[in-house]
Write an enzyme that holds these catalytic residues in place. Sequence first.
Site, PDB file in Angstrom:
ATOM      1  CB  SER A   1      -0.969  -0.121   1.339  1.00 36.62           C
ATOM      2  OG  SER A   1      -1.436   1.189   1.393  1.00 36.62           O
TER       3      SER A   1
ATOM      4  CE1 TYR B   1      -4.598  -1.986   4.684  1.00 36.39           C
ATOM      5  CE2 TYR B   1      -3.718   0.231   4.466  1.00 36.39           C
ATOM      6  CZ  TYR B   1      -4.309  -0.894   4.062  1.00 36.39           C
ATOM      7  OH  TYR B   1      -4.083  -1.333   2.664  1.00 36.39           O
TER       8      TYR B   1
END
Length: 258
Positions: A142, A155
């Site tokens: 990501s 995250y």
Amino acid sequence: MGHSLKGKSSIITGGGSGIGKAISMEFANAGANVFILDYNEETAKNTVEEITSAGGKARFFACDVTKKEQVDKIITEITGESSIDILVNNAGIAHVGNVENTNEEDLDRIYEVNIKGVFNCLKSVIPYMKSAKNGCIINMASIASVVGIQDRFAYSMSKGAVLTMTYSIAKDYIDYGIRCNSIAPARVHTPFVDGFIAKNYPGQEEEMFEKLSKTQPIGRMGSTKEVAKLALYLASDDAAFTTGTNFPIDGGFIKLQG
């Protein structure tokens, strides 16, 4: 001529929906035999049906990637009938919060799925690729792996781990013909995004979608197909000289933001 995966077999975790579904469809369309490992039986079976109806090859295995014994059993079953040429570690979950409002249960769940789940699949598949002296691994990282994103503490932690696992695998197994790269998307329009907006901003869906879209300098969210096309290239022999690299697909977010 597009990138070909003819004659190759691929395992895609979380391959039944969102980005995973797009990758499954793209790989099957390129000639790969697709094995989908997914927690959600309904969406995964629907994806397999779409692929096979179009003349492709796909099979679904119900799998919780956090359970190593379950992963090992499925990989053993797959290798009994097929090679494993490609592994896409796509399964993952999201979390919103900073360190103060992230509780221990949140952190443990993110770790179990986003880090341990990737580890379990790598641990199970690598020996087969090592024996074959060939293989391609794509990990879904990501932009949060490499830049600070507000309220994404847990995250970001997990996706940072995915990035560095990518580098380690690429380094440790390059002499065995195994390539390992990661893809780092910015915000991609998936059913998850629509559900997140509907849940957290009822009545403001259109406004919030526009706002989230504009966080990318290019002015929109990415599409799952765009991410799948990048995965297809990395999985193909056209990327045979590419390993140990993280590929942002972010509408300019990392380099052009601010």
